[in-house]
Design a protein around this motif. Structure first.
Motif, PDB file in Angstrom:
ATOM      1  N   ASN A 233       5.724  47.401  22.117  1.00  0.00           N
ATOM      2  CA  ASN A 233       5.766  45.947  22.307  1.00  0.00           C
ATOM      3  C   ASN A 233       4.802  45.241  21.350  1.00  0.00           C
ATOM      4  N   ALA A 234       3.617  45.820  21.166  1.00  0.00           N
ATOM      5  CA  ALA A 234       2.648  45.218  20.246  1.00  0.00           C
ATOM      6  C   ALA A 234       3.176  45.204  18.813  1.00  0.00           C
ATOM      7  N   ALA A 235       3.796  46.308  18.385  1.00  0.00           N
ATOM      8  CA  ALA A 235       4.368  46.351  17.035  1.00  0.00           C
ATOM      9  C   ALA A 235       5.451  45.297  16.860  1.00  0.00           C
ATOM     10  N   ALA A 236       6.275  45.104  17.897  1.00  0.00           N
ATOM     11  CA  ALA A 236       7.352  44.112  17.823  1.00  0.00           C
ATOM     12  C   ALA A 236       6.786  42.716  17.599  1.00  0.00           C
ATOM     13  N   TRP A 237       5.783  42.339  18.383  1.00  0.00           N
ATOM     14  CA  TRP A 237       5.272  40.974  18.286  1.00  0.00           C
ATOM     15  C   TRP A 237       4.326  40.770  17.112  1.00  0.00           C
ATOM     16  N   LEU A 362       0.959  38.706  19.181  1.00  0.00           N
ATOM     17  CA  LEU A 362       1.504  37.611  18.381  1.00  0.00           C
ATOM     18  C   LEU A 362       0.403  36.755  17.766  1.00  0.00           C
ATOM     19  N   GLY A 363      -0.694  36.542  18.518  1.00  0.00           N
ATOM     20  CA  GLY A 363      -1.701  35.593  18.064  1.00  0.00           C
ATOM     21  C   GLY A 363      -2.934  36.178  17.416  1.00  0.00           C
ATOM     22  N   VAL A 364      -3.547  37.171  18.043  1.00  0.00           N
ATOM     23  CA  VAL A 364      -4.851  37.660  17.586  1.00  0.00           C
ATOM     24  C   VAL A 364      -4.794  38.305  16.198  1.00  0.00           C
ATOM     25  N   PRO A 365      -3.856  39.247  15.924  1.00  0.00           N
ATOM     26  CA  PRO A 365      -3.835  39.844  14.578  1.00  0.00           C
ATOM     27  C   PRO A 365      -3.613  38.818  13.469  1.00  0.00           C
TER      28      PRO A 365
END
Length: 411
Positions: A233-237, A362-365
């Motif tokens: 999920n993290a990779a997707a967003w 989505l936001g932090v990276p």
């Protein structure tokens, strides 16, 4: 006489509301419009940067604060509509969206744009859950499954259309920002008007104040399965943040293309591919769908890294399509692998947990990447960002392979 007057007054009230079938379609359209407006700033931010001369990292900050505001709002009021009804949250969300667009329209500086992005995050965070629930509840019985599918696809569909629309206007108009925000303000005002006539679709219940306490509650029996979805999920967003937050800067600084249309089309291709994957993969098993999505994310991020390192612009489009498959399959698979196994009273907390992962990625990276743009340069930042996506997706493939192996051994 009192009785004669009161009866038509009460009877007239329902006739002022939309029939359920029309309300279903109208509510679905308004939900998509929220995400359409959220995707519109992406091609416009480089134009603001050129006009106002602010630091490049503020471009990604303007994208990231939207996700952070959305996440915080979601955690606080995400389940409020279960207690006060759907309509108050629907109206509040669309009204705040209209306020955000009005701020964009008159913005004289990047600080105003940041405020507008925060308002957009609050709008979507407050309304996404209520709109999603209302759409499913208002859908005709034969269309319940379609309603649920539309809710899952509304995010990529809206973001894709918004990015493409703003990029096209920016390419063709001499005053792109004004044109985009005037059109979207009219759409938001129309959304407010339509929402006023949407009937309430649920019965309010007690506990509204208690529901405002931020909490994430993953059922114990689902915790290991939830943990296995995090990397996918993290990779997707992160991929979604790449194409909406970072690619417009990469297109300009790495490929020396000053076309906002290209930036807009990049986001549209990625999220359009994600929406198509989400819909077409409806019959694929959730864990297999996540493996497919994570694999697409690995190959897509490799294509993106290759595009910036080799200055090979065609690879950006390959990365957009494959990254979009990763977005749609990764998020849809995550939701489908967890939510059906939760009891009704567990779903709000579980969905909050899923969204925490989604909107954090989505936001932090994007914000962190923006901080290094000036010192490291767009090429290096984009390459590292792509490699982080690939690493996260690879971990996700391994995690899902373990889940599938365990499920086979149990069976």
């Amino acid at each position: 006489m009192t009785q004669t007057l009161s009866i038509p007054t009460v009877a007239a009230r329902p006739r002022r509301l939309l029939p359920a079938t029309i309300a279903f379609a109208a509510t679905a359209t308004v939900l998509a419009s929220l995400f359409l407006a959220a995707g519109a700033p992406s091609p416009l931010l480089p134009i603001y940067e050129s006009r106002w001369g602010f630091a490049p990292w503020l471009v990604t900050l303007a994208f990231g604060v939207y996700a952070v505001a959305l996440l915080v709002t979601l955690l606080v009021v995400g389940s409020l509509s279960d207690h006060v009804g759907r309509r108050p949250l629907l109206l509040a969300a669309v009204a705040v969206q209209a306020m955000a667009i009005a701020v964009f329209l008159v913005a004289p500086s990047i600080e105003w744009v940041l405020v507008a992005r925060v308002l957009q995050g609050v709008s979507v965070g407050a309304g996404a859950g209520a709109f999603g629930a209302a759409i499913v509840e208002l859908a005709p019985e034969r269309s319940k499954r379609f309603g649920a599918l539309f809710v899952s696809a509304a995010v990529p569909i809206g973001l894709a259309i918004g990015s493409l629309f703003a990029g096209l206007v920016a390419q063709l108009s001499s005053s792109p920002a004004t044109t985009v925000w005037v059109v979207l303000l009219a759409l938001a005002v129309a959304g407010v008007g339509v929402t006023l006539f949407v009937p309430e679709s649920t019965t309010p219940m007690a506990g509204a104040l208690a529901s405002l306490r931020p909490r994430i509650a993953i059922p114990r029996r689902l915790q290991s399965r939830f943990a296995a979805t995090i990397a996918v999920n993290a990779a997707a967003w992160m991929t979604g943040a790449l194409f909406l937050g970072l690619v417009p800067t990469v297109v300009r600084d790495v490929f020396h293309l000053e076309s906002p249309l290209i930036a807009g089309v990049g986001g549209a291709v990625a999220f359009g591919s994600g929406a198509a994957t989400s819909l077409l993969g409806a019959k694929v098993g959730a864990h297999r769908l996540m493996i497919v999505g994570a694999a697409a994310s690995v190959v897509g991020s490799a294509a993106f890294v290759g595009s910036v390192v080799l200055a090979a612009f065609p690879l950006v489009w390959v990365a957009a399509v494959l990254g979009g498959v990763g977005i749609g399959a990764g998020f849809s698979g995550t939701v489908r692998s967890l939510v059906p196994s939760a009891h009704p009273h567990e779903r709000a907390g579980l969905l909050s947990g899923i969204y925490v992962v989604s909107y954090t990625a989505l936001g932090v990276p994007a914000i962190v990447a923006g901080l290094f743009l000036a010192s490291a340069g767009a090429t290096a930042v984009a390459a590292v960002y792509g490699m982080v996506i690939a690493a996260s997706a690879a971990v996700g493939i391994a995690a899902q392979a373990v889940v599938l192996t365990r499920s086979r051994s149990i069976a």
